[in-house]
Design a protein around this motif. Structure first.
Motif, PDB file in Angstrom:
ATOM      1  N   TYR A 140       0.852  -1.202   0.000  1.00  0.00           N
ATOM      2  CA  TYR A 140       0.000   0.000   0.000  1.00  0.00           C
ATOM      3  C   TYR A 140       0.877   1.238   0.000  1.00  0.00           C
ATOM      4  O   TYR A 140       2.076   1.153   0.294  1.00  0.00           O
ATOM      5  N   SER A 141       0.313   2.383  -0.359  1.00  0.00           N
ATOM      6  CA  SER A 141       1.107   3.618  -0.398  1.00  0.00           C
ATOM      7  C   SER A 141       1.098   4.313   0.951  1.00  0.00           C
ATOM      8  O   SER A 141       2.118   4.430   1.600  1.00  0.00           O
ATOM      9  N   LYS A 142      -0.084   4.791   1.358  1.00  0.00           N
ATOM     10  CA  LYS A 142      -0.119   5.402   2.693  1.00  0.00           C
ATOM     11  C   LYS A 142      -1.494   5.249   3.335  1.00  0.00           C
ATOM     12  O   LYS A 142      -2.476   4.928   2.673  1.00  0.00           O
ATOM     13  N   CYS A 155     -10.146   2.595  -0.458  1.00  0.00           N
ATOM     14  CA  CYS A 155      -8.844   2.285  -1.040  1.00  0.00           C
ATOM     15  C   CYS A 155      -8.826   2.939  -2.415  1.00  0.00           C
ATOM     16  O   CYS A 155      -9.726   2.733  -3.215  1.00  0.00           O
ATOM     17  N   SER A 156      -7.811   3.777  -2.654  1.00  0.00           N
ATOM     18  CA  SER A 156      -7.760   4.477  -3.943  1.00  0.00           C
ATOM     19  C   SER A 156      -6.976   3.657  -4.964  1.00  0.00           C
ATOM     20  O   SER A 156      -6.268   2.713  -4.612  1.00  0.00           O
ATOM     21  N   ALA A 157      -7.106   4.049  -6.215  1.00  0.00           N
ATOM     22  CA  ALA A 157      -6.398   3.342  -7.290  1.00  0.00           C
ATOM     23  C   ALA A 157      -4.887   3.442  -7.101  1.00  0.00           C
ATOM     24  O   ALA A 157      -4.127   2.601  -7.572  1.00  0.00           O
ATOM     25  N   LYS A 158      -4.456   4.483  -6.383  1.00  0.00           N
ATOM     26  CA  LYS A 158      -3.015   4.655  -6.133  1.00  0.00           C
ATOM     27  C   LYS A 158      -2.529   3.834  -4.948  1.00  0.00           C
ATOM     28  O   LYS A 158      -1.360   3.891  -4.572  1.00  0.00           O
ATOM     29  N   GLY A 159      -3.449   3.119  -4.314  1.00  0.00           N
ATOM     30  CA  GLY A 159      -3.065   2.274  -3.185  1.00  0.00           C
ATOM     31  C   GLY A 159      -3.050   3.005  -1.857  1.00  0.00           C
ATOM     32  O   GLY A 159      -2.424   2.564  -0.896  1.00  0.00           O
ATOM     33  N   ASN A 160      -3.725   4.141  -1.803  1.00  0.00           N
ATOM     34  CA  ASN A 160      -3.853   4.845  -0.520  1.00  0.00           C
ATOM     35  C   ASN A 160      -5.068   4.330   0.232  1.00  0.00           C
ATOM     36  O   ASN A 160      -6.165   4.273  -0.315  1.00  0.00           O
ATOM     37  N   LEU A 186      -6.623  -3.740  -2.834  1.00  0.00           N
ATOM     38  CA  LEU A 186      -5.321  -3.550  -3.480  1.00  0.00           C
ATOM     39  C   LEU A 186      -5.103  -4.657  -4.507  1.00  0.00           C
ATOM     40  O   LEU A 186      -4.337  -4.512  -5.451  1.00  0.00           O
TER      41      LEU A 186
END
Ligand SMILES: [Zn+2]
Length: 222
Positions: A140-142, A155-160, A186
């Motif tokens: 995951y990002s953050k 959960c966003s497409a950017k992995g947040n 994710l």
């Protein structure tokens, strides 16, 4: 307070928000006069809705109950003086000790409680997220902690990943379901059949845990 929202719709819908403001959704073409008439004719009904919301809120408001739901357990608040020291909160076995520099200052207490719960949430939700991402081999990002009315996580497409601070009122076992759910996004960015199958493999009773939030979620007030 009224919020009038003009929308592409055919009917009028009226509901009361958590902050007791009234949201009125109306069709775009409706005139101000017409809207006022509708509100006037529903005045009693709206007042009833506000009263109902208010009493439900009071039942879980620490200002009224002097207790806070923390990880599924009602913690009685014990007010102590911080003296010349810093205002702070401590969790003991069954209590929440709140030390204020200015005892009885509810605004100071409010800020302290909000900050404390956000920090606790960040620590716990990060630990659980790490547990499930490493179990599933995902990254995951953050993580961010938000205060939201109805959404428990996202959960966003950017992995947040984002979690609702109000989750902290729930039992840890139940919070795990929300974390696993968001972490699973994710891998699957949808709610397809495989998404639920993969959740079930790790958490066979996930449906009961999801139900828990439907039943008790509205009492999770911070
Ligand atoms: Zn989802």
């Amino acid at each position: 307070m009224y919020h009038i929202l003009k929308q592409k719709r055919k009917t009028v819908s009226i509901y009361v928000e958590e902050d007791l403001s009234v949201v009125v959704k109306v069709p775009q073409h409706l005139s101000k006069k017409h809207i006022d008439e509708i509100l006037a004719s529903h005045k009693q009904q709206i007042e009833k809705m506000i009263a109902k919301k208010e009493s439900a809120k009071q039942k879980s408001d620490w200002r009224v109950t002097n207790s806070i739901l923390y990880l599924g357990q009602d913690r009685e608040i014990e007010w102590v003086s911080a003296g010349s020291g810093r205002a702070q909160i401590k969790l003991t076995d069954h209590k929440l000790m709140i030390a204020l520099s200015d005892q009885g200052n509810l605004e100071e207490a409010e800020i302290l409680i909000q900050t404390f719960f956000k920090e606790q949430a960040k620590t716990l939700f990060t630990r659980l997220t790490e547990k499930y991402t490493s179990l599933l081999g995902l990254k995951y990002s953050k993580i961010s902690i938000r205060k939201q009315k109805t959404r428990w996580g996202s959960c966003s497409a950017k992995g947040n990943l984002s979690y609702n601070v109000r989750l902290l009122c729930a039992e840890e076992k139940m919070i795990e379901y929300i974390v696993l759910h968001e972490v699973m996004h994710l891998r699957h960015f949808n709610h397809g059949k495989v998404f639920w199958e993969d959740i079930e493999k790790l958490m066979p009773d996930y449906k009961q845990r999801a139900q828990y939030f439907k039943h008790f979620g509205q009492d999770f007030i911070l």
